[in-house]
Design a protein around this motif. Structure first.
Motif, PDB file in Angstrom:
ATOM      1  N   PHE A 196       3.117  14.078  -9.248  1.00  0.00           N
ATOM      2  CA  PHE A 196       4.096  15.164  -9.234  1.00  0.00           C
ATOM      3  C   PHE A 196       4.785  15.295 -10.586  1.00  0.00           C
ATOM      4  N   GLN A 197       5.146  14.154 -11.188  1.00  0.00           N
ATOM      5  CA  GLN A 197       5.797  14.193 -12.497  1.00  0.00           C
ATOM      6  C   GLN A 197       4.853  14.723 -13.567  1.00  0.00           C
ATOM      7  N   ALA A 198       3.598  14.354 -13.493  1.00  0.00           N
ATOM      8  CA  ALA A 198       2.639  14.834 -14.485  1.00  0.00           C
ATOM      9  C   ALA A 198       2.382  16.334 -14.340  1.00  0.00           C
ATOM     10  N   LEU A 199       2.367  16.814 -13.117  1.00  0.00           N
ATOM     11  CA  LEU A 199       2.113  18.237 -12.894  1.00  0.00           C
ATOM     12  C   LEU A 199       3.299  19.115 -13.254  1.00  0.00           C
TER      13      LEU A 199
ATOM     14  N   SER B  70       0.825  -1.212   0.000  1.00  0.00           N
ATOM     15  CA  SER B  70       0.000   0.000   0.000  1.00  0.00           C
ATOM     16  C   SER B  70       0.858   1.261   0.000  1.00  0.00           C
ATOM     17  N   VAL B  71       1.966   1.247   0.737  1.00  0.00           N
ATOM     18  CA  VAL B  71       2.856   2.402   0.734  1.00  0.00           C
ATOM     19  C   VAL B  71       3.527   2.561  -0.620  1.00  0.00           C
ATOM     20  N   ALA B  72       3.894   1.457  -1.257  1.00  0.00           N
ATOM     21  CA  ALA B  72       4.485   1.538  -2.602  1.00  0.00           C
ATOM     22  C   ALA B  72       3.479   2.106  -3.595  1.00  0.00           C
ATOM     23  N   LEU B  73       2.225   1.715  -3.464  1.00  0.00           N
ATOM     24  CA  LEU B  73       1.189   2.251  -4.341  1.00  0.00           C
ATOM     25  C   LEU B  73       0.988   3.747  -4.119  1.00  0.00           C
ATOM     26  N   ILE B  74       0.887   4.148  -2.875  1.00  0.00           N
ATOM     27  CA  ILE B  74       0.673   5.565  -2.570  1.00  0.00           C
ATOM     28  C   ILE B  74       1.868   6.400  -3.017  1.00  0.00           C
ATOM     29  N   ALA B  75       3.079   5.915  -2.761  1.00  0.00           N
ATOM     30  CA  ALA B  75       4.276   6.652  -3.187  1.00  0.00           C
ATOM     31  C   ALA B  75       4.360   6.733  -4.699  1.00  0.00           C
ATOM     32  N   GLY B  76       4.034   5.655  -5.392  1.00  0.00           N
ATOM     33  CA  GLY B  76       4.068   5.665  -6.852  1.00  0.00           C
ATOM     34  C   GLY B  76       3.057   6.619  -7.453  1.00  0.00           C
ATOM     35  N   VAL B  77       1.854   6.634  -6.915  1.00  0.00           N
ATOM     36  CA  VAL B  77       0.827   7.551  -7.417  1.00  0.00           C
ATOM     37  C   VAL B  77       1.211   9.000  -7.124  1.00  0.00           C
ATOM     38  N   THR B  78       1.738   9.240  -5.931  1.00  0.00           N
ATOM     39  CA  THR B  78       2.133  10.600  -5.568  1.00  0.00           C
ATOM     40  C   THR B  78       3.256  11.109  -6.465  1.00  0.00           C
ATOM     41  N   VAL B  79       4.271  10.291  -6.679  1.00  0.00           N
ATOM     42  CA  VAL B  79       5.387  10.706  -7.537  1.00  0.00           C
ATOM     43  C   VAL B  79       4.924  10.835  -8.984  1.00  0.00           C
TER      44      VAL B  79
END
Length: 88
Positions: free
Chosen positions: A38-41, A26-35
């Motif tokens: 951030f990359q998309a923005l 779950s932490v890997a998923l949340i970190a991946g989505v967050t990064v």
């Protein structure tokens, strides 16, 4: 060992593996989505930007939940597997 007992122990082992892996995944998923967000923005497409924060988050969560994982596996082994191996 009967077949229903074998499948019950297998089911319990798979359930414990799912419970143990849930915090890290779950932490890997949340970190991946967050990064990724951030990359998309910011239009920054650096490959190491996705790897390093995710690895850091996984290591931190593993360090925090290591005691829970160990206790869960040891309890399953001593309470369920050792009596079956010993013939009880």
């Amino acid at each position: 060992m009967t077949e229903p007992l074998f499948y019950d122990v297998l089911r319990q082992g798979l359930w414990i593996s799912a419970i143990i892996s849930l915090p890290i995944l779950s932490v890997a998923l949340i970190a991946g989505v967050t990064v990724g967000l951030f990359q998309a923005l910011t239009s920054v497409q650096e490959m190491t930007l996705t790897f390093v924060p995710k690895l850091g988050a996984i290591v931190a969560v593993f360090w925090v939940t290591m005691n829970f994982m160990t206790e869960t596996l040891v309890a399953f082994f001593t309470d369920r597997l050792v009596p079956l191996i010993a013939g009880g």
